[in-house]
Design a protein around this motif. Structure first.
Motif, PDB file in Angstrom:
ATOM      1  N   LEU A 171      18.620 -36.566 -25.451  1.00 30.02           N
ATOM      2  CA  LEU A 171      19.905 -36.854 -26.330  1.00 30.02           C
ATOM      3  C   LEU A 171      20.226 -38.179 -25.768  1.00 30.02           C
ATOM      4  O   LEU A 171      21.423 -38.767 -25.894  1.00 30.02           O
ATOM      5  CB  LEU A 171      20.977 -36.022 -25.980  1.00 30.02           C
ATOM      6  CG  LEU A 171      20.425 -34.550 -26.560  1.00 30.02           C
ATOM      7  CD1 LEU A 171      21.439 -33.341 -26.245  1.00 30.02           C
ATOM      8  CD2 LEU A 171      20.013 -34.405 -27.923  1.00 30.02           C
ATOM      9  N   GLY A 172      19.584 -39.153 -25.149  1.00 31.07           N
ATOM     10  CA  GLY A 172      20.045 -40.439 -24.687  1.00 31.07           C
ATOM     11  C   GLY A 172      20.385 -40.473 -23.168  1.00 31.07           C
ATOM     12  O   GLY A 172      20.051 -39.495 -22.584  1.00 31.07           O
ATOM     13  N   LYS A 173      21.232 -41.748 -22.877  1.00 33.50           N
ATOM     14  CA  LYS A 173      21.615 -41.765 -21.610  1.00 33.50           C
ATOM     15  C   LYS A 173      23.054 -41.755 -21.493  1.00 33.50           C
ATOM     16  O   LYS A 173      23.529 -41.832 -20.289  1.00 33.50           O
ATOM     17  CB  LYS A 173      21.063 -43.206 -21.066  1.00 33.50           C
ATOM     18  CG  LYS A 173      19.609 -43.210 -21.148  1.00 33.50           C
ATOM     19  CD  LYS A 173      18.919 -43.033 -20.125  1.00 33.50           C
ATOM     20  CE  LYS A 173      17.286 -43.184 -20.369  1.00 33.50           C
ATOM     21  NZ  LYS A 173      16.552 -42.239 -19.333  1.00 33.50           N
ATOM     22  N   GLN A 174      23.971 -41.875 -22.284  1.00 31.55           N
ATOM     23  CA  GLN A 174      25.475 -41.715 -22.215  1.00 31.55           C
ATOM     24  C   GLN A 174      26.066 -40.485 -21.818  1.00 31.55           C
ATOM     25  O   GLN A 174      26.050 -39.732 -22.723  1.00 31.55           O
ATOM     26  CB  GLN A 174      25.980 -42.698 -23.549  1.00 31.55           C
ATOM     27  CG  GLN A 174      27.540 -42.969 -23.047  1.00 31.55           C
ATOM     28  CD  GLN A 174      27.967 -43.773 -24.351  1.00 31.55           C
ATOM     29  OE1 GLN A 174      27.288 -43.897 -25.347  1.00 31.55           O
ATOM     30  NE2 GLN A 174      29.331 -44.015 -24.192  1.00 31.55           N
ATOM     31  N   ARG A 175      26.450 -40.322 -20.807  1.00 33.30           N
ATOM     32  CA  ARG A 175      26.855 -38.954 -20.470  1.00 33.30           C
ATOM     33  C   ARG A 175      27.750 -38.071 -21.613  1.00 33.30           C
ATOM     34  O   ARG A 175      27.583 -37.148 -21.954  1.00 33.30           O
ATOM     35  CB  ARG A 175      27.747 -39.013 -19.277  1.00 33.30           C
ATOM     36  CG  ARG A 175      28.415 -37.607 -18.542  1.00 33.30           C
ATOM     37  CD  ARG A 175      29.189 -37.936 -17.286  1.00 33.30           C
ATOM     38  NE  ARG A 175      29.765 -36.587 -16.801  1.00 33.30           N
ATOM     39  CZ  ARG A 175      28.639 -35.733 -16.214  1.00 33.30           C
ATOM     40  NH1 ARG A 175      27.578 -36.049 -15.793  1.00 33.30           N
ATOM     41  NH2 ARG A 175      29.234 -34.458 -15.831  1.00 33.30           N
ATOM     42  N   GLU A 176      28.957 -38.929 -21.955  1.00 37.27           N
ATOM     43  CA  GLU A 176      29.782 -38.133 -23.088  1.00 37.27           C
ATOM     44  C   GLU A 176      28.894 -37.796 -24.411  1.00 37.27           C
ATOM     45  O   GLU A 176      29.156 -36.871 -24.906  1.00 37.27           O
ATOM     46  CB  GLU A 176      30.917 -39.018 -23.330  1.00 37.27           C
ATOM     47  CG  GLU A 176      32.052 -38.366 -24.174  1.00 37.27           C
ATOM     48  CD  GLU A 176      32.557 -37.086 -23.724  1.00 37.27           C
ATOM     49  OE1 GLU A 176      32.572 -36.146 -24.602  1.00 37.27           O
ATOM     50  OE2 GLU A 176      32.800 -36.934 -22.499  1.00 37.27           O
ATOM     51  N   LYS A 177      28.088 -38.839 -24.909  1.00 42.99           N
ATOM     52  CA  LYS A 177      27.267 -38.622 -26.007  1.00 42.99           C
ATOM     53  C   LYS A 177      26.265 -37.558 -25.793  1.00 42.99           C
ATOM     54  O   LYS A 177      26.092 -36.676 -26.723  1.00 42.99           O
ATOM     55  CB  LYS A 177      26.554 -39.914 -26.424  1.00 42.99           C
ATOM     56  CG  LYS A 177      27.553 -40.863 -26.971  1.00 42.99           C
ATOM     57  CD  LYS A 177      27.964 -40.848 -28.116  1.00 42.99           C
ATOM     58  CE  LYS A 177      28.751 -41.977 -28.704  1.00 42.99           C
ATOM     59  NZ  LYS A 177      29.405 -41.973 -30.129  1.00 42.99           N
ATOM     60  N   VAL A 178      25.661 -37.479 -24.706  1.00 43.41           N
ATOM     61  CA  VAL A 178      24.763 -36.340 -24.293  1.00 43.41           C
ATOM     62  C   VAL A 178      25.465 -35.059 -24.484  1.00 43.41           C
ATOM     63  O   VAL A 178      24.774 -33.923 -25.209  1.00 43.41           O
ATOM     64  CB  VAL A 178      24.059 -36.382 -23.078  1.00 43.41           C
ATOM     65  CG1 VAL A 178      23.044 -35.182 -22.387  1.00 43.41           C
ATOM     66  CG2 VAL A 178      23.032 -37.912 -22.752  1.00 43.41           C
TER      67      VAL A 178
END
Length: 196
Positions: A171-178
Motif C-alpha cells: 500500500l505504499g510508503k506513507q504511514r498514514e496513507k498505508v
C-alpha cells in the motif's frame, strides 16, 4: 474513489439509456471492485445493514490499523447489533499473551505475515464467539519494527463460518496513507464476504 457518470443534452430518455449503456461497460471493466452506489451509504453502513439483516456477528483483531476498523464500524448507529468488540494487539508480545498466538509461530513467520494474520482472525473469532472476524497486521512505516516485511506490506485476514482467507497488500510508503488504505481495504473485503 468516487466515480461519477453524467451526461448533457435535450432528450432525457436518450441520456438515461446512454448512461445505463456506459455503466454496463464500466461493470465489464471494474465490476469486481465496485463497492456501492450513491444512496447506498458508506462501506460501514452497508456492512452494518448486511450483518444485521442476516443476524451475523463480527469482531476485529488489529495491529497496524490500531483500532480504526473497529472505530469505523462503531460509528454506525446500531453497531451493537452485530459488532461484538475488538482488540488492538499492536505489540508483538500482545499477540502472544492476549490472543494466544504461540511464540513459535511468531518466531517462525514474523508478526507481519499471512500466518500470523490468519491466527489473529481465528483467535479473535473464537474469543468473541462471532460469525466473522477481521484481522490486520503490517508495516506502515517509517521503520520496519519487529518484521523484515517491506514498508507498506499489510496482511488482512477474514475468518468466516467456513474458513479463513488472507490477503497480502502493498500500500505504499506513507504511514498514514498505508493505514487508511488498509482500513478501507479490510472493510471492502468483509462487505464482499458477507454479500456472498
Amino acid at each position: 474513489v468516487r466515480l461519477r457518470l453524467s451526461a448533457r443534452g435535450e432528450n432525457e430518455q436518450l441520456l438515461l439509456d446512454e448512461l445505463e449503456n456506459q455503466l454496463e461497460k464500466l461493470h465489464q471493466l471494474i465490476g469486481d471492485i465496485i463497492k456501492g452506489y450513491e444512496g447506498e451509504g458508506s462501506l460501514e453502513e452497508q456492512i452494518a445493514q448486511k450483518f444485521i439483516e442476516k443476524g451475523l456477528s463480527l469482531t476485529t483483531a488489529e495491529s497496524c490499523t490500531g483500532g480504526r476498523i473497529a472505530s469505523q464500524l462503531t460509528a454506525v448507529s446500531g453497531a451493537s447489533k452485530f459488532f461484538k468488540g475488538g482488540l488492538v494487539t499492536y505489540e508483538t508480545a500482545t499477540k502472544n499473551y492476549v490472543l494466544g498466538i504461540s511464540q513459535e509461530i511468531i518466531d517462525t513467520y514474523s508478526v507481519v505475515s499471512a500466518e500470523i494474520t490468519k491466527e489473529m482472525a481465528i483467535k479473535a473469532k473464537a474469543l468473541f464467539r462471532t460469525d466473522y472476524a477481521i484481522a490486520t497486521t503490517g508495516n506502515a512505516g517509517p521503520t520496519k519494527g519487529d518484521s523484515d516485511a517491506e514498508i507498506g506490506t499489510v496482511f488482512i485476514a477474514i475468518a468466516t463460518p467456513s474458513g479463513v482467507e488472507v490477503f497480502e497488500n502493498h500500500l505504499g510508503k506513507q504511514r498514514e496513507k498505508v493505514t487508511e488504505k488498509a482500513v478501507y481495504k479490510a472493510l471492502g473485503l468483509i462487505l464482499d464476504e458477507v454479500n456472498k
